[in-house]
Design a protein around this motif. Structure first.
Motif, short mmCIF file in Angstrom:
data_model
loop_
_atom_site.label_atom_id
_atom_site.label_comp_id
_atom_site.label_asym_id
_atom_site.label_seq_id
_atom_site.Cartn_x
_atom_site.Cartn_y
_atom_site.Cartn_z
N ARG A 1 43.58 -35.72 10.17
CA ARG A 1 43.87 -35.08 11.44
C ARG A 1 42.59 -34.56 12.08
N ARG B 1 42.07 -30.78 12.21
CA ARG B 1 41.62 -30.10 10.98
C ARG B 1 40.12 -30.27 10.78
N ALA C 1 37.41 -27.15 10.75
CA ALA C 1 36.39 -26.90 9.73
C ALA C 1 35.00 -26.88 10.37
N ARG D 1 30.75 -30.67 3.56
CA ARG D 1 31.88 -29.77 3.31
C ARG D 1 33.16 -30.28 3.95
N ASP E 1 36.18 -30.79 1.57
CA ASP E 1 37.23 -29.77 1.71
C ASP E 1 38.41 -30.24 2.55
N VAL E 2 38.15 -31.17 3.48
CA VAL E 2 39.22 -31.53 4.39
C VAL E 2 39.60 -33.02 4.27
N LEU F 1 41.28 -34.16 0.92
CA LEU F 1 42.64 -33.65 0.75
C LEU F 1 43.58 -34.27 1.77
N GLU F 2 43.06 -34.49 2.98
CA GLU F 2 43.87 -35.13 4.00
C GLU F 2 44.27 -36.54 3.58
N HIS G 1 51.84 -31.33 -2.60
CA HIS G 1 53.08 -30.62 -2.28
C HIS G 1 53.34 -30.56 -0.77
N TRP G 2 52.28 -30.73 0.03
CA TRP G 2 52.44 -30.58 1.48
C TRP G 2 52.82 -31.90 2.16
#
Lengths: 250, 273
Positions: free
Chosen positions: A145, A148, A152, A161, A165-166, A169-170, A246-247
């Motif tokens: 996205r 997001r 950041a 980063r 970090d994004v 996970l995305e 989980h998301w």
């Protein structure tokens, strides 16, 4: 609610009834289609200390190695390609081409290079799975996205980063889609390889041998074992996804 | 109130009527930005006053969001300078609240971790981070279970978490891009007042893009009214209504008059097309 959860059993019961009817009506030669209980007995006997159990675990082992090798290679490359769209676009055709090539067509080539051992079966399966995983990971990273990433960035995160970090996970939900498709494909390739590439064990070899020897209950038993394995692997990855992502979909 | 309201019945005040020149926080000079060859901003100048709440309002597609995205560095400008109290953006701490909180928060982190994240980026140690987040929570009187994941919270709660994430670094400027437009009316009213409280508590310079004139005037010290593309300042009136503002403000003649005045300018700009 409880009654609802019993619904899937209806289909199973229906299948067994149809099977019995086919045996009773002699639709097929009884030698080719044994009654369900004969196949079921062969499955239980084979899995509980018989040769089928051993073959089952050999196939699990090969599929697991193939998927692991594919994931270790494909995930980092997928992230690298996905985070740089220009590079991805330049290799997309090659990836898409080989992803669309039936991996079974690669058997002879891999046989020539790696011989008739276990390694060949594992590597062909890994090759097929890796391309599927790579493709999905790259798209997962590319489709992160934008909001997001901007969020950041505006907080002062460096490019690195933002990636760790994004973006990573995305891309996880899509990575799991890739892993699930990858492990299914790896299983298909491993079973086919076991049938034809000088194997002495594995579910593919078991099915093939039982058919050659007209041991029909054993053949059905091996088919069901392979089905259960495929279903189980898919379920395993779904549960892992639920646990780690989980998301997803929320 | 009555006196002041009558005195300012014109609603908007002229620059010359201002008691004293306000200190400028953000100086924008010669800002130019084109999209596909069409200029959105062409040699645009603006001074944003320090410690004030500025609402940006204008016709659809005139570049309201583009303006704050340019100032906040989310998109690069083609030309022009933007300085924050004389400093460039990279030496300035800013906060930014996105319209789409669902896509702006990190769903893999709890609400608390989301708020803490910018402090991690700033390489603050864990104890200091915890202290800062706890202080902000206490300061704003937030009553949300912050151990939950964003998707377990309501829309308003998620946007409040977004605002806290933007505020935790004590930004010099807070940008808000239509922050309440995805919320229902009841939640919008509640969040407006939450934001007003935050502003009263922190007196951080805030720039809010809004598509709702009622909200734009209600929250602002000044309303920046933009023209159609390429955007120019159609008007930049003061909102001289006392704070804290409440439901009564909405029926205050001065408020009603100023809103009408802004609407007039807005419609004049819309018709210019």
């Amino acid at each position: 609610m409880k009654r609802e959860s019993l619904l899937p059993l209806v289909g199973v019961a229906g299948l067994i009834v149809v099977w019995y009817l086919a045996v009773w009506a002699r639709v097929v030669d009884p030698v080719l289609l044994p009654p369900p209980e004969a196949a079921f007995a062969a499955l239980v006997k084979g899995m509980a200390g018989g040769k089928l159990g051993y073959d089952f675990w050999r196939t699990v082992e090969r599929t697991a190695y193939a998927t692991a090798i594919a994931a270790v290679i494909a995930i980092p490359i997928g992230v690298a390609l996905g985070s740089n769209e220009r590079i991805y676009r330049s290799v997309e055709f090659v990836i898409d081409f080989f992803r669309s090539t039936p991996a079974s067509a690669m058997f002879p080539l891999f046989l020539v290079i790696f011989g008739v051992g276990d390694l060949t079966k594992i590597l062909v399966a890994a090759f097929g799975a890796a391309l599927v995983i790579l493709f999905n990971v790259a798209y997962g990273v590319m489709n992160a996205r934008k909001t997001r990433l901007l969020a950041a960035k505006v907080m002062g995160a460096t490019r690195f980063r933002v990636l760790t970090d994004v973006m990573l996970l995305e891309s996880l939900p899509q990575t799991f889609v890739g892993l699930r498709n990858g492990v299914s494909l790896a299983l298909v390739i491993v079973v086919v390889a076991e049938m034809f590439i000088g194997s002495t064990d594995g579910l593919g070899q078991r099915v093939f041998e039982a058919q050659q020897l007209f041991e029909m209950p054993d053949m059905y038993a091996a088919i069901f074992a392979a089905g259960a394995l495929g279903y189980g692997l898919n379920l395993l990855f779904l549960l892992m996804e639920k646990r780690f992502v989980h998301w997803s979909g929320k | 109130m009555g006196q002041a309201a009558t005195a300012k019945a014109s609603g908007a005040t002229d620059r010359s009527e201002r008691p004293a020149a306000e200190p400028v926080h953000i100086t924008i000079r010669g800002l130019t930005k084109c999209f596909q060859g069409a200029p959105v901003y062409d040699n645009f100048d603006l001074d944003v006053p320090r410690g004030r709440f500025v609402s940006v309002f204008g016709p659809n597609g005139c570049g309201k969001s583009t303006l704050i995205n340019l100032i906040a560095g989310l998109i690069p400008a083609d030309a022009g300078t933007i300085l924050f109290g004389g400093k460039p953006l990279r030496e300035t701490k800013i906060g930014y609240v996105f319209q789409n909180y669902r896509e702006a928060l990190f769903p893999w982190m709890s609400a608390w971790k989301n708020i803490e994240y910018p402090l991690k980026i700033a390489k603050m140690d864990a104890a200091e981070r915890a202290r800062r987040v706890d202080r902000l929570v206490a300061h704003l009187g937030v009553k949300i279970d912050l151990t939950r994941y964003p998707y377990e919270l309501s829309g308003g709660q998620q946007q409040l978490v977004s605002i806290m994430r933007a505020l935790v670094v004590d930004p010099e400027v807070l940008f808000l891009d239509e922050p309440f437009s995805a919320l229902d009316y009841e939640m919008t009213l509640f969040m407006r007042d939450q934001l007003q409280r935050v502003f009263n508590e922190t007196r951080t310079t805030m720039v809010l893009v809004s598509h709702d004139l009622e909200e734009a005037v209600y929250l602002a010290d000044r309303v920046l009214l933009l023209s159609r593309r390429p955007a120019t300042i159609a008007a930049f009136p003061d909102v001289l209504l006392p704070r804290p503002r409440s439901d009564e403000t909405l029926s205050d003649p001065a408020y009603v008059h100023l809103k009408g005045h802004c609407l007039e300018i807005f419609q004049r700009e819309v018709r210019k097309a």
